[in-house]
Design an enzyme around this catalytic site. Sequence first.
Site, PDB file in Angstrom:
ATOM      1  N   LYS A 185       0.793  -1.122   0.114  1.00 43.62           N
ATOM      2  CA  LYS A 185      -0.117  -0.048   0.029  1.00 43.62           C
ATOM      3  C   LYS A 185       0.864   1.345   0.193  1.00 43.62           C
ATOM      4  O   LYS A 185       2.222   1.298   0.364  1.00 43.62           O
ATOM      5  CB  LYS A 185      -1.146   0.013   1.066  1.00 43.62           C
ATOM      6  CG  LYS A 185      -1.748  -1.320   1.166  1.00 43.62           C
ATOM      7  CD  LYS A 185      -2.818  -1.268   0.234  1.00 43.62           C
ATOM      8  CE  LYS A 185      -3.713  -2.297  -0.307  1.00 43.62           C
ATOM      9  NZ  LYS A 185      -4.253  -3.154   0.692  1.00 43.62           N
TER      10      LYS A 185
HETATM   11  C1  LIG Z   1      -5.496  -4.062   0.861  1.00 42.12           C
HETATM   12  C2  LIG Z   1      -7.006  -4.073   0.906  1.00 42.12           C
HETATM   13  C3  LIG Z   1      -7.881  -4.457   1.986  1.00 42.12           C
HETATM   14  C4  LIG Z   1      -7.082  -5.165   3.016  1.00 42.12           C
HETATM   15  O1  LIG Z   1      -6.253  -4.583   3.748  1.00 42.12           O
HETATM   16  P1  LIG Z   1      -5.530  -5.270   4.851  1.00 42.12           P
HETATM   17  O2  LIG Z   1      -4.740  -4.423   5.423  1.00 42.12           O
HETATM   18  O3  LIG Z   1      -4.426  -6.124   4.147  1.00 42.12           O
HETATM   19  O4  LIG Z   1      -6.422  -6.321   5.827  1.00 42.12           O
HETATM   20  C5  LIG Z   1      -9.019  -4.186   1.991  1.00 42.12           C
HETATM   21  N1  LIG Z   1      -9.816  -3.634   0.978  1.00 42.12           N
HETATM   22  C6  LIG Z   1      -8.888  -3.156  -0.038  1.00 42.12           C
HETATM   23  C7  LIG Z   1      -9.802  -2.642  -1.402  1.00 42.12           C
HETATM   24  C8  LIG Z   1      -7.700  -3.507  -0.402  1.00 42.12           C
HETATM   25  O5  LIG Z   1      -7.021  -3.119  -1.483  1.00 42.12           O
END
Ligand SMILES: *Cc1c(COP(=O)(O)O)cnc(C)c1O
Length: 386
Positions: A185
């Site tokens: 991210k």
């Molecule tokens: C990465 C992601 C998640 C989950 O995030 P985590 O921190 O890995 O639990 C949820 N929704 C979207 C759209 C994502 O890209």
Amino acid sequence: MPRSEFLPFSPPYLSEKEIEAVAAVLRTDWLSSGPKTKEFENTFKTMTGAHAALALNSATAGLHLAMVLHKVGPDTEVITTPMTFCATANVVEHVRGNVVLADIDPETLLIDPKEIEKRMTKRTRVILPVHYAGHPADMDAINALAKSGGAFVVEDAAHCMASKVGERWIGAGDNLTMFSFYANKNLTTGEGGMMTGPEALVDEARMLALHGMSRGAYNRFAKGGTWKYDVPVPGYKYNLTDIASAIGLVQLSRWEELAARRLKIVEVYEKAFKGHKHLVPLKTRAGFTTCHHLYVIQLNLDTLTIDRDQFIEQLAERNIGASVHYRPIHMNSYYAKKYGWTPESFPNSARAFERMLSLPLSSRMTETEAGDVVEAVEDICVKFKR
Ligand SMILES: *Cc1c(COP(=O)(O)O)cnc(C)c1O
């Protein structure tokens, strides 16, 4: 010249500062949630202008807590987008709620408020938009629909660290909003997440995130604390560690640098792909600021002799990593089977899925590397044009 080394899709961009910050935490007594986590929450809250912030070990954990807090259960429905990561829908299943999908706008790939409106019923408990690729969903329309239908809005802002609607940051509003700090991210702590929203709800989430105990470890074991606590509800184990928060604090301090580098890569792509014959970049709308989490293109398949999967293979042969975001929720076997969905149930999502791919994008990338990606894409288009 094709690249001699593989360009990964989206590696994290850490500096010696993050490494030193982790080492410093390891030399203290607070490895789990303690002073660094408090500081991370406060800094994040100040930066986004949120009412309250709660650090969690993932965005998924936060989405699950939001479902629990809004009492989603067997006789309730949650309206969300097919074009998202499975976690967005999975949390609805975890509390035995019902997933209702509303198809996307074919150009922005964001949930379409008109499709939400068609699907609202007395059972609609939550509308769960995703700020896809970092571009905010149409929050004015979605908030108005929720208000008229007596539903809550929960925002999946996993892609959306530092995006704005007009002058307001995502996370600063009255909806429970979840950010992700997963490894790929825009801002990372390895694994981690942040919930923002109204103070009373975030306080409740704080208790649920730590076993449902009335007092966290920091309030029990630090000087002036007390061992005494009660468990009024059986909660979960969703707190973030100080080790992760230390990384997050450094990443936040580098935020402008990280965002500026990402923007440079996007500019190279935008210039090369504007009005392109064989592909269409994602459309962004005026009045919204995107954090550019993903650079998604859709292939004009009619003008090419290869399909999307072959296009990605061709990129890999040229040492370029690419990905697809996402296999739509309704095209995953669990959901197709439970709800009786076929790909055509949500045609805009199915159509986008067939032609979409995400090109490499990270703060670590250089403009030269972005140029390599453009060259590879052009080479493939020339070689496989119809
Ligand atoms: C990465 C992601 C998640 C989950 O995030 P985590 O921190 O890995 O639990 C949820 N929704 C979207 C759209 C994502 O890209």
